[in-house]
Scaffold this motif. Structure first.
Motif, PDB file in Angstrom:
ATOM      1  N   VAL A   1       0.959  -1.237  -0.124  1.00 53.28           N
ATOM      2  CA  VAL A   1      -0.069  -0.151  -0.055  1.00 53.28           C
ATOM      3  C   VAL A   1       0.937   1.208   0.043  1.00 53.28           C
ATOM      4  O   VAL A   1       1.727   1.293   0.873  1.00 53.28           O
ATOM      5  CB  VAL A   1      -0.976   0.002   1.157  1.00 53.28           C
ATOM      6  N   ALA A   2       0.748   2.375  -0.937  1.00 49.63           N
ATOM      7  CA  ALA A   2       1.398   3.332  -0.915  1.00 49.63           C
ATOM      8  C   ALA A   2       0.225   4.435  -1.368  1.00 49.63           C
ATOM      9  O   ALA A   2      -0.842   4.090  -1.483  1.00 49.63           O
ATOM     10  CB  ALA A   2       2.217   3.543  -2.155  1.00 49.63           C
ATOM     11  N   ALA A   3       0.601   5.668  -0.686  1.00 48.18           N
ATOM     12  CA  ALA A   3      -0.360   6.709  -0.879  1.00 48.18           C
ATOM     13  C   ALA A   3       0.327   7.908  -1.173  1.00 48.18           C
ATOM     14  O   ALA A   3       1.448   8.125  -0.473  1.00 48.18           O
ATOM     15  CB  ALA A   3      -1.017   6.992   0.624  1.00 48.18           C
ATOM     16  N   GLY A   4      -0.409   8.982  -1.926  1.00 47.57           N
ATOM     17  CA  GLY A   4      -0.062  10.020  -2.354  1.00 47.57           C
ATOM     18  C   GLY A   4       0.106  10.990  -1.031  1.00 47.57           C
ATOM     19  O   GLY A   4      -0.383  10.938  -0.166  1.00 47.57           O
ATOM     20  N   ALA A   5       1.022  12.271  -1.311  1.00 43.70           N
ATOM     21  CA  ALA A   5       0.885  13.194  -0.318  1.00 43.70           C
ATOM     22  C   ALA A   5      -0.386  13.919   0.068  1.00 43.70           C
ATOM     23  O   ALA A   5      -0.109  14.500   1.230  1.00 43.70           O
ATOM     24  CB  ALA A   5       1.837  14.342  -0.806  1.00 43.70           C
ATOM     25  N   SER A   6      -1.289  13.865  -0.582  1.00 44.83           N
ATOM     26  CA  SER A   6      -2.527  14.530  -0.119  1.00 44.83           C
ATOM     27  C   SER A   6      -3.648  13.365   0.616  1.00 44.83           C
ATOM     28  O   SER A   6      -4.864  13.977   0.510  1.00 44.83           O
ATOM     29  CB  SER A   6      -3.223  15.214  -1.239  1.00 44.83           C
ATOM     30  N   THR A   7      -3.172  12.361   0.771  1.00 42.40           N
ATOM     31  CA  THR A   7      -3.974  11.248   1.293  1.00 42.40           C
ATOM     32  C   THR A   7      -3.827  11.223   2.739  1.00 42.40           C
ATOM     33  O   THR A   7      -3.102  11.053   3.385  1.00 42.40           O
ATOM     34  CB  THR A   7      -3.638   9.725   0.739  1.00 42.40           C
ATOM     35  N   PRO A   8      -5.023  11.463   3.479  1.00 41.45           N
ATOM     36  CA  PRO A   8      -5.099  11.506   4.926  1.00 41.45           C
ATOM     37  C   PRO A   8      -4.873   9.994   5.542  1.00 41.45           C
ATOM     38  O   PRO A   8      -5.353   9.239   5.069  1.00 41.45           O
ATOM     39  CB  PRO A   8      -6.406  12.038   5.331  1.00 41.45           C
ATOM     40  N   ASP A   9      -4.336   9.983   6.718  1.00 41.46           N
ATOM     41  CA  ASP A   9      -4.202   8.740   7.471  1.00 41.46           C
ATOM     42  C   ASP A   9      -5.370   7.770   7.372  1.00 41.46           C
ATOM     43  O   ASP A   9      -5.232   6.616   7.500  1.00 41.46           O
ATOM     44  CB  ASP A   9      -3.759   9.055   9.041  1.00 41.46           C
ATOM     45  N   ALA A  10      -6.503   8.402   7.943  1.00 42.77           N
ATOM     46  CA  ALA A  10      -7.730   7.882   7.986  1.00 42.77           C
ATOM     47  C   ALA A  10      -8.135   6.902   6.788  1.00 42.77           C
ATOM     48  O   ALA A  10      -8.462   5.732   6.964  1.00 42.77           O
ATOM     49  CB  ALA A  10      -8.824   8.796   8.436  1.00 42.77           C
ATOM     50  N   VAL A  11      -7.958   7.579   5.810  1.00 42.85           N
ATOM     51  CA  VAL A  11      -8.161   6.789   4.209  1.00 42.85           C
ATOM     52  C   VAL A  11      -7.223   5.709   4.218  1.00 42.85           C
ATOM     53  O   VAL A  11      -7.600   4.667   3.824  1.00 42.85           O
ATOM     54  CB  VAL A  11      -8.226   7.824   3.306  1.00 42.85           C
TER      55      VAL A  11
END
Ligand code: SF4
Length: 286
Positions: free
Chosen positions: A262-272
């Motif tokens: 799982v990777a996430a972009g810099a605008s993705t909140p922790d909760a998501v």
């Protein structure tokens, strides 16, 4: 099935700072507006709306409420226009973007022509262009260097990059600029305006993608940074899905997988991100 999170993922310093500043301003000053989307993530936009920050699309839509400049920044004309209209400004421009804007201004003030490597339609790039005194051209890929440099381009050339570009793409672009247009250039200044947050997330995504059977990249579809992460993962030859929220993940994607990254972009909140991890475990084949 194992779910492994990238060692660097989610909100970067600039986005955390911008969101905090907007929430603080709305708490202190009452409802405010944000000129454009704060970050390219629908959940964050909804949360901010609940806390008194309303996104407006254009400067014409401003009213008596204070106006926040987003982390991507704006050009000087927009700031002047806001001041002329008497708006109270809450400037949340990321300091790394401000640095790129300052370099664009400095180089063009000193007589350089500037090439910005990035997407001319991206808000951050449009802001940087605004600080370049009109002596600027954007190039979206190294292929754009197959054409001659514009006639107005002086022999002193400065090169900047959109902060979310990859190190590899920027280096290849600069190398091609030198090999194809050396005869036009008497002095070349390359300013590394890449964001470390972005490159560390890309490096972490790159490493993770090499050791898993499937990659899920989480973030807004409009987020350039998230799309780049998905590109980096796919370049490692692993099947990759870009999702905005946990609900989009399908059980069929997980069939036969031993490990999912799982990777996430810099605008993705922790909760998501947490919801995505939970859903992956919930859907994991028995
Ligand atoms: S990705 Fe980097 S440049 Fe962009 S807002 Fe975040 S910290 Fe700033």
């Amino acid at each position: 099935m194992r779910v492994i999170k990238a060692t660097e993922l989610g909100f970067c310093m600039g986005v955390r700072r911008a969101v905090d500043m907007m929430e603080d301003a709305a708490g202190e000053l009452g409802p405010i507006t944000s000129l454009g989307s704060t970050v390219h993530n629908p959940q964050v936009v909804d949360r901010l709306r609940d806390r008194g920050v309303e996104v407006i699309a254009t400067i014409e839509a401003i009213d008596e409420r204070p106006v926040a400049i987003t982390a991507h920044g704006v050009g000087p004309k927009v700031l002047d226009e806001l001041r002329t209209r008497g708006a109270r400004i809450v400037d949340t421009t990321c300091p790394i973007v401000t640095r790129a804007q300052q370099w664009a201004k400095k180089l063009t003030d000193e007589g350089f022509g500037v090439i910005v490597f990035g997407d001319p339609n991206h808000k951050e790039v449009r802001g940087i262009l605004g600080w370049s005194n009109g002596k600027v051209v954007t190039m979206k890929s190294a292929d754009d260097l197959d054409a001659p440099l514009p006639d107005w381009m002086p022999s002193r050339v400065g090169v900047l990059s959109q902060t979310t570009e990859t190190e590899g793409h920027f280096a290849a672009f600069v190398q091609k600029l030198l090999t194809t247009h050396m005869e036009r250039i008497s002095e070349l200044r390359v300013i590394n305006t890449l964001c470390n947050a972005t490159s560390s997330q890309q490096a972490a995504t790159h490493d993770l993608a090499q050791g898993v059977d499937l990659m899920i990249v989480v973030g807004g579809r409009e987020s350039a940074n998230t799309r780049h992460l998905a590109e980096v993962a796919r370049e490692q030859g692993v099947e990759t899905y870009h999702v905005e929220s946990a609900g989009e993940i399908e059980a069929a994607w997980l069939a036969g997988r031993d490990s999912v990254g799982v990777a996430a972009g810099a605008s993705t909140p922790d909760a998501v991100i947490d919801e995505v991890v939970e859903r992956l475990y919930a859907l994991a084949p028995a």
